[in-house]
Design an enzyme around this catalytic site. Structure first.
Site, PDB file in Angstrom:
ATOM      1  N   PRO A 234       0.852  -1.201   0.000  1.00  0.00           N
ATOM      2  CG  PRO A 234      -0.035  -1.069   2.149  1.00  0.00           C
ATOM      3  CD  PRO A 234       0.852  -1.900   1.295  1.00  0.00           C
ATOM      4  CG  ASP A 410       4.913  -1.220   3.059  1.00  0.00           C
ATOM      5  OD1 ASP A 410       3.718  -1.108   3.391  1.00  0.00           O
ATOM      6  OD2 ASP A 410       5.469  -2.314   2.857  1.00  0.00           O
ATOM      7  CG  HIS A 411      -0.130   3.772   5.133  1.00  0.00           C
ATOM      8  ND1 HIS A 411       0.271   4.049   6.415  1.00  0.00           N
ATOM      9  CD2 HIS A 411      -1.192   4.589   4.902  1.00  0.00           C
ATOM     10  CE1 HIS A 411      -0.509   4.963   6.945  1.00  0.00           C
ATOM     11  NE2 HIS A 411      -1.412   5.317   6.045  1.00  0.00           N
ATOM     12  NE  ARG A 412       2.715  -4.003   3.486  1.00  0.00           N
ATOM     13  CZ  ARG A 412       3.340  -4.994   2.866  1.00  0.00           C
ATOM     14  NH1 ARG A 412       2.815  -6.204   2.859  1.00  0.00           N
ATOM     15  NH2 ARG A 412       4.473  -4.777   2.230  1.00  0.00           N
ATOM     16  CB  ILE A 414       6.207   4.367   7.144  1.00  0.00           C
ATOM     17  CG1 ILE A 414       7.594   3.727   7.373  1.00  0.00           C
ATOM     18  CG2 ILE A 414       6.293   5.878   7.314  1.00  0.00           C
ATOM     19  CD1 ILE A 414       8.452   3.705   6.169  1.00  0.00           C
TER      20      ILE A 414
END
Ligand code: CAO
Length: 427
Positions: A234, A410-412, A414
């Site tokens: 993501p 990577d929103h998982r 950060i």
């Protein structure tokens, strides 16, 4: 004396002057009804032309590379009289079977059976759940011979998903077997691909002249990796602007000194130095998710990759232990690695092990963009072209040199707040 029969190319739809990519028989061979004689290839499909009779090839009239159309003479066959009666009863079916980009009628109407071997090797639910269903439109366009199509259909394999190892990427029977095996052992991503909506397939030649050029080796490797990153991670991209007026002054001051030692000092070396400091401050950006996604692997080394545009395509050389190197050393390695990259002389090892990547388009132009993370890294910094802009300085506007930055993360791993803290630190 055995009767000789001319074997001609059957009705192959609208196609003319189709190339023979393989001749499957030679003079003297004995063939049975339906045995493949030649393989034709159009830009859409490849197809075997089977023998409508059983007998011995008396004379072969074509060779590999020849171009044929409906009615072209393929061979003279001394017909096996015993089999002749049976063969004469079915010529139309043979011809129809070979119509290009068309599913054989008997195959179209029957639902794809599931593989006996596959169901024996794994619980049926798993097979049904992992083998994506056959898509008739794209199945017809897959690059494979009729026998391989038939085989794939028997196994319930959507041929278009199988990577071909034959000439020009043609799918062979072994490729189909390997695909099924990979799905069953969990090595290939069945469901992820299956869930994706199909891209429209357009016959571009219908609308004007086209030229088909194969992708370079580099592009063939980088393309799937970029796609995998785009689909699995993501991405969020945080944009920011850095005032590099003072930095540029310093660069100009150091440029001569650098040139004297054969080093070209570009803004990128400064950006990389700034990234190293930011990675030290925010170690999560120098980490990777573990394979099971349950933990974060922090790396104690900082190997910085940079995207390099080469005639072969995009490559990412890596500057090892960049945190232990000074500005000039980084600039020197940047220059050396990028010229070796352009010459196609980088070893695989020189492109592995990166912990963070910088993609600079600043030498070319542009402002902000959305770089794709070089997985399994968790972030990438995109750098645009610095330009002078009027900036309010309390009492009036001053021309300042502004560098556009775009950080994809990577929103998982950060969060947005950490993302903007990182870019603020860089700025
Ligand atoms: N703003 C303004 N000018 C810049 C700049 C920036 N951000 N970055 C570089 N420049 C200037 C340089 O100073 C140099 O000018 P001079 O010759 O006058 O000194 C000129 O642009 C050309 O720089 P360069 O491209 O030779 O050197 P670099 O260190 O900036 O970049 C490399 C090296 C390998 C990154 C670059 O050549 C390259 O391949 N860039 C493309 C990367 C890419 O394709 N990224 C996208 C990946 S996703 O598809």
């Amino acid at each position: 004396m055995a009767q000789q029969q001319e074997i001609r190319v059957p009705d192959i739809g609208d196609f003319e002057n189709v190339e023979i990519v393989e001749v499957l028989v030679k003079a003297g061979d004995t063939v049975s009804v339906e045995a493949g004689l030649i393989t034709l290839e159009t830009d859409k499909a490849s197809m075997d032309v089977p023998s409508p009779v059983a007998g011995r090839i008396a004379e072969l009239k074509v060779s590999k590379g020849d171009r044929v159309s409906r009615g072209s003479l393929i061979a003279l066959v001394e017909v096996d009289e015993k089999a002749a009666g049976a063969a004469r009863a079915t010529p139309a079916r043979s011809a129809r079977r070979e119509a290009p980009a068309q599913t054989p009628p008997q195959e179209k109407s029957s639902p794809a059976p599931r593989p006996a071997a596959a169901t024996a090797a794994a619980p049926p639910a798993r097979v049904a759940g992992t083998l994506p269903p056959i898509d008739e439109t794209t199945f017809a366009r897959a690059h494979a011979s009729p026998s391989v199509r038939k085989f794939a259909r028997e196994l319930g394999v959507d041929l278009i998903r199988v990577k071909g190892s034959g000439a020009k990427g043609r799918v062979l029977q072994d490729d189909v077997k390997a695909y099924v095996k990979a799905i069953l052992t969990g090595q290939a991503a069945g469901p992820a691909g299956a869930g994706l909506p199909k891209m429209p397939v357009v016959d571009f030649a219908k609308y004007g002249e086209i030229e088909v050029k194969p992708l370079s080796r580099v592009r063939k490797i980088s393309g799937p990796r970029l796609l995998a990153s785009w689909l699995n991670i993501p991405h969020v991209t945080q944009h920011d602007e850095a005032d590099i007026t003072a930095l540029e002054k310093q660069r100009q001051a150091l440029k001569k000194e650098a040139e004297a030692t054969g080093v070209k000092l570009t803004p990128l070396a400064f950006v990389m130095r700034a990234c190293i400091l930011a990675l030290q401050e925010f170690p999560d950006f120098n980490a990777s998710l573990s394979e099971d996604g349950a933990s974060l692997v922090h790396k104690k080394y900082r190997h910085i990759g940079f995207a390099a545009d080469t005639p072969q395509g995009l490559v990412v050389p890596v500057i090892r232990d960049a945190d232990k190197k000074g500005l000039m050393e980084i600039a020197r390695e940047l220059g050396e690695l990028s010229s070796r990259a352009r010459e196609g002389k980088l070893s695989g090892e020189e492109m592995r092990g990166g912990t963070f990547t910088v993609s600079s388009l600043g030498g070319i132009g542009g402002t902000f963009f959305t770089p794709i993370i070089n997985a399994p890294e968790v972030a990438i910094l995109g750098v645009g072209r610095a330009a002078h802009q009027p900036v309010w300085q309390g009492k009036g506007f001053e021309p300042r040199l502004i560098l556009p930055l775009s950080l994809s993360y990577d929103h998982r791993v950060i969060d947005g707040a950490t993302g903007v803290r990182f870019t603020s630190f860089l700025v």
